[in-house]
Design a protein around this motif. Structure first.
Motif, PDB file in Angstrom:
ATOM      1  N   ALA A   1       0.826  -1.203   0.000  1.00  0.00           N
ATOM      2  CA  ALA A   1       0.000   0.000   0.000  1.00  0.00           C
ATOM      3  C   ALA A   1       0.865   1.259   0.000  1.00  0.00           C
ATOM      4  O   ALA A   1       0.508   2.259  -0.629  1.00  0.00           O
ATOM      5  CB  ALA A   1      -0.931   0.003   1.210  1.00  0.00           C
ATOM      6  N   ILE A   2       1.993   1.211   0.687  1.00  0.00           N
ATOM      7  CA  ILE A   2       2.896   2.363   0.696  1.00  0.00           C
ATOM      8  C   ILE A   2       3.485   2.584  -0.693  1.00  0.00           C
ATOM      9  O   ILE A   2       3.548   3.713  -1.181  1.00  0.00           O
ATOM     10  CB  ILE A   2       4.002   2.171   1.748  1.00  0.00           C
ATOM     11  CG1 ILE A   2       3.398   2.177   3.150  1.00  0.00           C
ATOM     12  CG2 ILE A   2       5.066   3.257   1.634  1.00  0.00           C
ATOM     13  CD1 ILE A   2       4.348   1.787   4.246  1.00  0.00           C
ATOM     14  N   VAL A   3       3.880   1.510  -1.355  1.00  0.00           N
ATOM     15  CA  VAL A   3       4.420   1.618  -2.712  1.00  0.00           C
ATOM     16  C   VAL A   3       3.351   2.152  -3.659  1.00  0.00           C
ATOM     17  O   VAL A   3       3.616   3.037  -4.481  1.00  0.00           O
ATOM     18  CB  VAL A   3       4.954   0.253  -3.194  1.00  0.00           C
ATOM     19  CG1 VAL A   3       5.287   0.275  -4.671  1.00  0.00           C
ATOM     20  CG2 VAL A   3       6.149  -0.161  -2.366  1.00  0.00           C
ATOM     21  N   ARG A   4       2.134   1.652  -3.544  1.00  0.00           N
ATOM     22  CA  ARG A   4       1.029   2.138  -4.374  1.00  0.00           C
ATOM     23  C   ARG A   4       0.777   3.618  -4.129  1.00  0.00           C
ATOM     24  O   ARG A   4       0.575   4.394  -5.075  1.00  0.00           O
ATOM     25  CB  ARG A   4      -0.237   1.330  -4.071  1.00  0.00           C
ATOM     26  CG  ARG A   4      -1.375   1.638  -5.010  1.00  0.00           C
ATOM     27  CD  ARG A   4      -2.627   0.811  -4.725  1.00  0.00           C
ATOM     28  NE  ARG A   4      -2.354  -0.505  -4.228  1.00  0.00           N
ATOM     29  CZ  ARG A   4      -2.950  -1.039  -3.150  1.00  0.00           C
ATOM     30  NH1 ARG A   4      -3.834  -0.357  -2.476  1.00  0.00           N
ATOM     31  NH2 ARG A   4      -2.649  -2.250  -2.750  1.00  0.00           N
ATOM     32  N   PHE A   5       0.815   4.044  -2.871  1.00  0.00           N
ATOM     33  CA  PHE A   5       0.607   5.449  -2.533  1.00  0.00           C
ATOM     34  C   PHE A   5       1.694   6.324  -3.153  1.00  0.00           C
ATOM     35  O   PHE A   5       1.406   7.366  -3.744  1.00  0.00           O
ATOM     36  CB  PHE A   5       0.571   5.625  -1.008  1.00  0.00           C
ATOM     37  CG  PHE A   5       0.346   7.039  -0.572  1.00  0.00           C
ATOM     38  CD1 PHE A   5      -0.919   7.579  -0.607  1.00  0.00           C
ATOM     39  CD2 PHE A   5       1.395   7.827  -0.140  1.00  0.00           C
ATOM     40  CE1 PHE A   5      -1.143   8.884  -0.211  1.00  0.00           C
ATOM     41  CE2 PHE A   5       1.197   9.127   0.250  1.00  0.00           C
ATOM     42  CZ  PHE A   5      -0.080   9.662   0.225  1.00  0.00           C
TER      43      PHE A   5
END
Length: 117
Positions: free
Chosen positions: A5-9
């Protein structure tokens, strides 16, 4: 915390924000003032602004694992899309084009909700 989710953000918010900041720095003073005027207009805030803020909340929800972030994100996203549809309808010179844009917005929104829930 969810690393995916951090990478996607970062990919969906960080990279476009950096590119916009870099483009803003290259603008002349007159162009910067035009951008400031556009970004602070009520129309921009209640359409694209609400849509973008809702998107940020939806991207932050898996990182912090708080369901209320997802609820707020969907509500803001929905309000932004509805206001955008209404303003498109009111400003369209041809109602046929307004109907096509409205149908497109609704299809995209339903695909988005279907894919996430």
């Amino acid at each position: 915390m969810n690393i995916d989710a951090i990478v996607r953000f970062v990919l969906m918010i960080g990279i476009p924000a950096f590119m916009m900041w870099r483009g803003y720095k290259k603008m002349s003073e007159e162009e910067r003032n035009d951008v400031k005027t556009d970004f602070t207009s009520k129309r921009f805030i209640f359409t694209i602004g609400l849509f973008a803020l809702g998107w940020v909340f939806l991207l932050l929800e898996p990182i912090f694992e708080m369901t209320w972030l997802e609820t707020i994100g969907v509500v803001l996203l929905s309000i932004g899309i509805m206001v955008s549809i209404v303003l498109t309808w009111l400003d369209a010179p041809s109602k046929r084009k307004a109907v096509l844009k409205t149908i497109t917005f609704l299809i995209l929104f339903s695909i988005f909700l279907w894919a996430n829930y």
